[in-house]
Structures are given as C-alpha cells and as structure tokens.
Design an enzyme around this catalytic site. Sequence first.
Site, mmCIF file in Angstrom:
data_model
loop_
_atom_site.group_PDB
_atom_site.id
_atom_site.type_symbol
_atom_site.label_atom_id
_atom_site.label_comp_id
_atom_site.label_asym_id
_atom_site.label_seq_id
_atom_site.Cartn_x
_atom_site.Cartn_y
_atom_site.Cartn_z
ATOM 1 N N ASN A 1 0.838 -1.078 -0.078
ATOM 2 C CA ASN A 1 -0.133 0.111 0.025
ATOM 3 C C ASN A 1 0.752 1.329 -0.024
ATOM 4 O OD1 ASN A 1 -3.165 -0.665 0.193
ATOM 5 N ND2 ASN A 1 -2.177 -2.074 1.511
ATOM 6 N N GLU A 2 2.086 1.203 0.668
ATOM 7 C CA GLU A 2 2.873 2.360 0.593
ATOM 8 C C GLU A 2 3.531 2.634 -0.723
ATOM 9 O OE1 GLU A 2 3.309 4.673 2.771
ATOM 10 O OE2 GLU A 2 2.352 3.917 4.658
ATOM 11 N N SER A 3 4.123 1.687 -1.388
ATOM 12 C CA SER A 3 5.071 2.075 -2.584
ATOM 13 C C SER A 3 4.760 1.041 -3.454
ATOM 14 C CB SER A 3 6.418 1.607 -2.167
ATOM 15 O OG SER A 3 6.795 0.344 -1.835
#
Length: 171
Positions: A47-49
């Site tokens: 989800n972050e990257s």
Amino acid sequence: LLVIIVTFQNIRWIAMTVYPIHYKDLIEKYSEKYEIDPYLAVAIMKNESRFNPEAVSKKDAKGLMQIAPVTGEWASKKLGIPNYSEDMLFKPELNIQFGIWYLSILKQEFDGNIELVIAGYNAGNGSVRRWLSDPKYSKDGKTLHNIPFKETRIYKRKVLRDYKIYTKIYK
C-alpha cells in the site's frame, strides 16, 4: 477431483500473482528480529509503495515502506546506523529494517492493536493518541470507532484487507 485440485492451484497462482511478496528474505529477517507479522509488513509495503524502492510521496516519504525523513533520522540514531543520509532510505534493506522496526514501536505503544498500529503508521502515533483521548473518535480510549482523516480511514481498510489476503494465500 483432479479438476478441483487443478482449479484450486490456478486460483492460488492467480492470487499470488496479484498479491506478490517482493523482498521476502529481508521481510522475514526483520519481521523475526522485531517480532512483527511478515504479512502485515508486506501489506503495508504494497500500500505504501507498490514495492517500488524509488517511491517518493507528496510528503517526501521515501522507499518501499515510505519512511519520512524525520523517522529515518530517528531510526538511524536508535539503531546505530553510521553515516546515515536520507538517500539511504532508497536502499531496500535499510528501508525495510526501519519500517518494520517502526511497526514494532507502534505495536508496543498500542498494545498489539493491529488497527491502531496501521493507523499510526499512516497518520503518526501522536494523531492516534489524540484520537484515542477524544470521545468523538474513541468511546473507550483503547479503540477507534471513527478516524477523522479520510486518507487514514481508507489506508487502514486497504492494509487490513491486504493483510488478511496475504495471510490466507501464503500461510
């Protein structure tokens, strides 16, 4: 019966393609070291990257686990990383170590409450603490029944979903 077995294998293969685990060895290494569920770390990284080690957010968070410069500075001091510089956040191993270490800090702070850990990773532990002490967001001071930041509400929902999916596919 053979058709059922082949179908099951194909469904699992498709699921693993949609929900891959990149940097598995590093995730396992630091998840074990800092006592964090590796599938939580993977769900956060996804989800972050989207597993891009060169990712940079609008708020200047960097790398696979989107470590903010201030968090990187703090983590480098706490973990004794010599000659630390912000560019090091693009190195997968260091970024994963910092991200999983930070998850362990949040896990201790929020007594293992996974939803608070995820919200804290996104919005910061200070925000989560404020929300917990506000009856508009927490009825008991231990759980959040409402998250005032839309981004964090959506983030928590997505990470929890992906965490459950990763656990089902790979455990």
